[in-house]
Design an enzyme around this catalytic site. Sequence first.
Site, mmCIF file in Angstrom:
data_model
loop_
_atom_site.group_PDB
_atom_site.id
_atom_site.type_symbol
_atom_site.label_atom_id
_atom_site.label_comp_id
_atom_site.label_asym_id
_atom_site.label_seq_id
_atom_site.Cartn_x
_atom_site.Cartn_y
_atom_site.Cartn_z
ATOM 1 N N VAL A 71 -23.439 15.216 5.094
ATOM 2 C CA VAL A 71 -24.298 14.037 5.263
ATOM 3 C C VAL A 71 -25.747 14.446 5.472
ATOM 4 C CG1 VAL A 71 -24.763 12.034 6.733
ATOM 5 C CG2 VAL A 71 -22.405 12.601 6.091
ATOM 6 N N CYS A 130 -27.741 23.935 13.072
ATOM 7 C CA CYS A 130 -28.804 23.546 12.144
ATOM 8 C C CYS A 130 -29.516 24.780 11.589
ATOM 9 C CB CYS A 130 -29.833 22.674 12.859
ATOM 10 S SG CYS A 130 -29.176 21.143 13.487
ATOM 11 N N GLY A 217 -11.094 17.976 10.589
ATOM 12 C CA GLY A 217 -9.776 17.382 10.475
ATOM 13 C C GLY A 217 -8.670 18.326 10.902
#
Length: 301
Positions: A71, A130, A217
């Site tokens: 994203v 990041c 997940g």
Amino acid sequence: MVDLSTDLGGIALKNPVLTASGTFGYGIEYSDFVDLSHLGGFVVKGTTLEPREGNDYPRMAETPSGMLNAVGLQNKGVDHFIKYIYPMIADCGSEVIVNVSGACVADYVATAERLSALDGIHAIELNISCPNVKQGGMAFGTTCEGAASVVEAVRKAWKRHLMVKLSPNVTSIVDIAKAAEGAGADSLSLINTLLGMAIDVERRRPVLSTVTGGLSGPAVKPVAVRMVWQVAKAVSVPVVGLGGIRTAADALEFIMAGASAIQVGTANFIDPAATQQIIYGLYEYCDRHGVERLMDLRGIV
């Protein structure tokens, strides 16, 4: 009566169930499905100094037992959060933790300084996965020096609870954890996503616009449990475990490995009430096993 409370480095949580940044929006998006006041707390989506548009589409893809995302920290910036979002969640009855991201150390510091004006924010979570644009794009959290530099700088600007989110894409997560603790972290959350990639064989090109993305997940849970177990034995600050948690049994694995709290991430996309079901499941487990205080199980493995 079962006691699910936990102490997260001076922050008293009614239960150890938190949400993971980027999977629960700002909390208000899930308020039709979950009573936010029932949660131990929730971590809002990654917040940066300036607004970010994020990466080009496609930036999410399903994979066996998980998902890839790239994203790119899309958000409207810290000033938007302070003016428009914070007033809506300040009195939600649950701990609100702001995930802070940046492209350089100064970005992290400036964002933390602005958040310090909000009395209702008792903790921030530093995303040190990041890329440091001033160091050729290498993530802060992939070296001990990089991790320590951003934690130490933010520690000077932020006087409340400082949680640091660790990347699993390293040679030794224990060394990174110790560096973050030494630089002033009050707690450590792990793991962030594993670097992954998927290819569309019919189109003969990567599925994501960015080629690679973060894998989350159930597929990552065994790796996450192992890393939490290693780090919890090596540091003295509380550890928050995350990575593939869908059920109370999953949460208990992390707690037994040494976690003081857990975060639920990708499961929120599948079942918006996953956190609520996990809390109920923890009560049921403790009742069934005669456990009066959940944290008595912490680190028993």
